[in-house]
Design a protein around this motif. Structure first.
Motif, PDB file in Angstrom:
ATOM      1  N   MET A 240      48.826 -82.270 -23.719  1.00  0.00           N
ATOM      2  CA  MET A 240      48.227 -82.993 -24.841  1.00  0.00           C
ATOM      3  C   MET A 240      47.424 -84.223 -24.387  1.00  0.00           C
ATOM      4  N   ASN A 241      47.753 -84.742 -23.192  1.00  0.00           N
ATOM      5  CA  ASN A 241      47.018 -85.906 -22.698  1.00  0.00           C
ATOM      6  C   ASN A 241      45.558 -85.586 -22.412  1.00  0.00           C
ATOM      7  N   LEU A 242      45.262 -84.294 -22.195  1.00  0.00           N
ATOM      8  CA  LEU A 242      43.894 -83.887 -21.899  1.00  0.00           C
ATOM      9  C   LEU A 242      43.161 -83.356 -23.128  1.00  0.00           C
ATOM     10  N   ALA A 243      43.875 -83.249 -24.260  1.00  0.00           N
ATOM     11  CA  ALA A 243      43.258 -82.663 -25.454  1.00  0.00           C
ATOM     12  C   ALA A 243      42.073 -83.483 -25.945  1.00  0.00           C
ATOM     13  N   GLY A 244      42.133 -84.785 -25.773  1.00  0.00           N
ATOM     14  CA  GLY A 244      41.032 -85.637 -26.220  1.00  0.00           C
ATOM     15  C   GLY A 244      39.907 -85.763 -25.216  1.00  0.00           C
ATOM     16  N   GLY A 245      40.009 -85.067 -24.089  1.00  0.00           N
ATOM     17  CA  GLY A 245      38.980 -85.140 -23.059  1.00  0.00           C
ATOM     18  C   GLY A 245      39.232 -86.277 -22.088  1.00  0.00           C
ATOM     19  N   LEU A 246      38.369 -86.394 -21.110  1.00  0.00           N
ATOM     20  CA  LEU A 246      38.467 -87.449 -20.102  1.00  0.00           C
ATOM     21  C   LEU A 246      37.633 -88.638 -20.555  1.00  0.00           C
ATOM     22  N   HIS A 247      38.268 -89.766 -20.733  1.00  0.00           N
ATOM     23  CA  HIS A 247      37.549 -90.951 -21.181  1.00  0.00           C
ATOM     24  C   HIS A 247      36.629 -91.420 -20.069  1.00  0.00           C
ATOM     25  N   VAL A 248      35.405 -91.775 -20.439  1.00  0.00           N
ATOM     26  CA  VAL A 248      34.398 -92.144 -19.437  1.00  0.00           C
ATOM     27  C   VAL A 248      34.827 -93.376 -18.641  1.00  0.00           C
ATOM     28  N   VAL A 249      35.579 -94.282 -19.250  1.00  0.00           N
ATOM     29  CA  VAL A 249      36.032 -95.479 -18.527  1.00  0.00           C
ATOM     30  C   VAL A 249      37.007 -95.100 -17.415  1.00  0.00           C
ATOM     31  N   VAL A 250      37.856 -94.115 -17.679  1.00  0.00           N
ATOM     32  CA  VAL A 250      38.814 -93.649 -16.664  1.00  0.00           C
ATOM     33  C   VAL A 250      38.066 -93.040 -15.483  1.00  0.00           C
ATOM     34  N   VAL A 251      37.114 -92.156 -15.784  1.00  0.00           N
ATOM     35  CA  VAL A 251      36.332 -91.509 -14.725  1.00  0.00           C
ATOM     36  C   VAL A 251      35.518 -92.551 -13.951  1.00  0.00           C
ATOM     37  N   LEU A 252      34.877 -93.433 -14.683  1.00  0.00           N
ATOM     38  CA  LEU A 252      34.023 -94.453 -14.069  1.00  0.00           C
ATOM     39  C   LEU A 252      34.826 -95.368 -13.152  1.00  0.00           C
ATOM     40  N   THR A 253      35.958 -95.851 -13.642  1.00  0.00           N
ATOM     41  CA  THR A 253      36.775 -96.764 -12.846  1.00  0.00           C
ATOM     42  C   THR A 253      37.329 -96.068 -11.612  1.00  0.00           C
ATOM     43  N   GLY A 254      37.784 -94.819 -11.783  1.00  0.00           N
ATOM     44  CA  GLY A 254      38.322 -94.083 -10.639  1.00  0.00           C
ATOM     45  C   GLY A 254      37.281 -93.823  -9.568  1.00  0.00           C
ATOM     46  N   LEU A 255      36.117 -93.351  -9.973  1.00  0.00           N
ATOM     47  CA  LEU A 255      35.082 -92.977  -9.003  1.00  0.00           C
ATOM     48  C   LEU A 255      34.447 -94.193  -8.339  1.00  0.00           C
ATOM     49  N   TYR A 256      34.263 -95.256  -9.111  1.00  0.00           N
ATOM     50  CA  TYR A 256      33.506 -96.396  -8.589  1.00  0.00           C
ATOM     51  C   TYR A 256      34.372 -97.570  -8.155  1.00  0.00           C
TER      52      TYR A 256
END
Length: 498
Positions: free
Chosen positions: A196-212
């Motif tokens: 269920m944690n992935l049902a809402g999709g990946l939040h762009v802030v999470v992806v952005l912070t992780g990658l950068y």
């Protein structure tokens, strides 16, 4: 229009409104400078506090947060290669190399000045051109928005890095990440693995912070492990005046402002696309494109100017048609509705003093960035680089964890951030550009939803996707962008044979 502006000016310069704009701008710069926080979050938190305020006071604070946060994102982007906002990704490309060679204060000054110019151009466009520019927005349907998204992805993937193939692979990875969650058309879950944690999709802030954010932290930790205490401390050059050499940026500012305004009036495109396209155009027009990514001052100016030129322009469809151009403008529309202001043509007729006052506030808060960003922040924040790596790395990591957790109050997002951090670290080592991944996540949903909506309207007829003149123009631009690496390759071979 002019009558409305004249009636609005006395209200805008009342002391309560001036204080609100100052507080909002300072707060926005701080919010943008903290990884994981954004203008959207800042305004969303502010709205419940504005119930008892006068409309212009509340809107003045929103305008300050909006403009301040869009500049504030450049501060960690320059100092730590951590974009404070998604639109600040491009600023890292040349801002961080400048900071590494001791020119952090100068890079922040250029960011500040360019943000101010872009914000002022956008506000002037909002004031003078709102009604006619709405007609441009009406020319874009689902098919046209799809091609605009594809153009943005292709431009960044092909022109941003040195290897177009790696750029396209990175963009496809971003598009894949954008498909995680519930399908907005069919309602089916995709790539959620029954979590269920992935049902809402990946939040762009999470992806952005992780990658950068995490790869530079890992590198800081490596650097701290190699060096002795106090060794290798950054050397900062004395900063020159804020307006030193500003004339060399005039062409850059004009190009980037026009691009940012054009992207801003297209609902859903957003500041990220404006910054990327402005940066790519500046690189293409430069006589020394190879210097971009190595600390080119014009690269910072283009990215920040294009990013902020989107701000007020995104309010054009929001105020006149009730169609928000970005997540931030959607929150601002909510603030208008709370104060009994219904977006649309009647807003200008019935509440001209408020709506024109808000436009003026967008202009004034853009100018305030110079005082609080260029004069104070550039000198103050540049000293962050003097902190030893052994102390800086855990401090920044703590900020990232708090910022990501606060997005959805979820530890799962924190774990995801660390996962994307490892992916970003590997991509960095393998020379894959990270910017196309972020843009793929940002534009992927827009591209997919508009493509499917266009096909539903056309009853599955793919020819309708290319039937309009606007679509054909954008497709021609995409083909030109894709042809650039092939042309460069052939020219290089000819020069080599010659």
């Amino acid at each position: 229009m002019w009558d409305g502006l004249l009636h609005a000016i006395p209200g805008v310069f009342a002391w309560q409104n001036v204080l609100a704009m100052v507080v909002g701008t300072i707060g926005g710069i701080v919010i943008g400078a903290l990884p994981g926080l954004s203008a959207t979050m800042g305004i969303a938190v502010l709205i419940p506090l504005t119930f008892g305020m006068e409309p212009l006071v509340a809107l003045g604070m929103m305008a300050g947060i909006y403009n301040g946060a869009m500049y504030g994102g450049a501060i960690p982007a320059v100092l730590l290669r951590i974009p404070g906002t998604p639109a600040a990704v491009c600023t890292t490309l040349d801002g961080y190399p400048m900071a590494q060679r001791g020119d952090a204060a100068r890079a922040l000054q250029i960011s500040c000045l360019s943000s101010t110019v872009g914000g002022m151009a956008s506000a002037i466009a909002l004031i003078a051109l709102a009604p006619p520019l709405v007609q441009v927005t009406l020319l874009f349907g689902p098919a046209e928005y799809f091609w605009v998204a594809v153009f943005g992805l292709c431009s960044v993937s092909v022109l941003l890095g040195k290897d177009p193939v790696k750029g396209l692979i990175a963009a496809c990875f971003g598009l894949l990440l954008g498909t995680v969650g519930i399908d907005g058309v069919s309602g089916h879950e995709r790539f959620t693995f029954d979590d269920m944690n992935l049902a809402g999709g990946l939040h762009v802030v999470v992806v952005l912070t992780g990658l950068y954010a995490l790869p530079p932290i890992f590198m800081l930790a490596e650097d701290a492990a190699r060096r002795k205490a106090g060794e290798g401390m950054a050397v900062l050059r004395a900063s020159v005046g804020l307006f030193h050499g500003w004339t060399k940026f005039i062409r850059t500012w004009i190009r980037s402002s026009l691009i940012g305004i054009a992207i801003g009036i297209l609902p859903g495109a957003g500041g990220s696309l404006a910054a990327f396209l402005a940066y790519n155009e500046e690189k293409r027009a430069s006589k020394d494109p190879d210097s971009f990514g190595q600390g080119n001052e014009n690269g910072i100016a283009a990215a920040e100017c294009g990013n902020n030129a989107d701000n007020a322009a995104a309010l054009i469809p929001a105020l006149t048609l009730g169609i928000p151009g970005s997540a931030v403008t959607a929150i601002i529309l909510g603030g208008l509705l709370i104060h009994g202001l219904q977006p649309g043509p009647a807003l200008f007729r019935d509440h001209g003093d408020v709506v024109y006052g808000f436009m003026i506030q967008m202009l004034i808060t853009s100018v305030l960035i110079i005082f609080f960003g260029g004069v104070v922040a550039s000198r103050l924040f540049a000293n962050v680089l003097r902190i030893p790596s052994a102390l800086l790395a855990p401090c920044v990591l703590g900020l990232c964890v708090v910022g990501v957790y606060s997005v959805q109050d979820s530890m799962f997002d924190v774990y995801l951030m660390f996962g994307f951090g490892l992916i970003g670290y590997a991509m960095d080592r393998l020379r894959f550009p990270l910017a196309p991944v972020v843009l793929g996540v940002v534009l992927g949903g827009m591209a997919e939803s508009n493509l499917r909506l266009a096909l539903i309207i056309a009853q599955g007829d793919y020819i309708q996707l290319v039937s309009s003149v606007v679509s054909q123009i954008v497709i021609a631009m995409i083909l030109v962008v894709l042809a650039v690496p092939l042309i460069r390759g052939r020219l290089a071979k000819r020069v080599g044979l010659g």
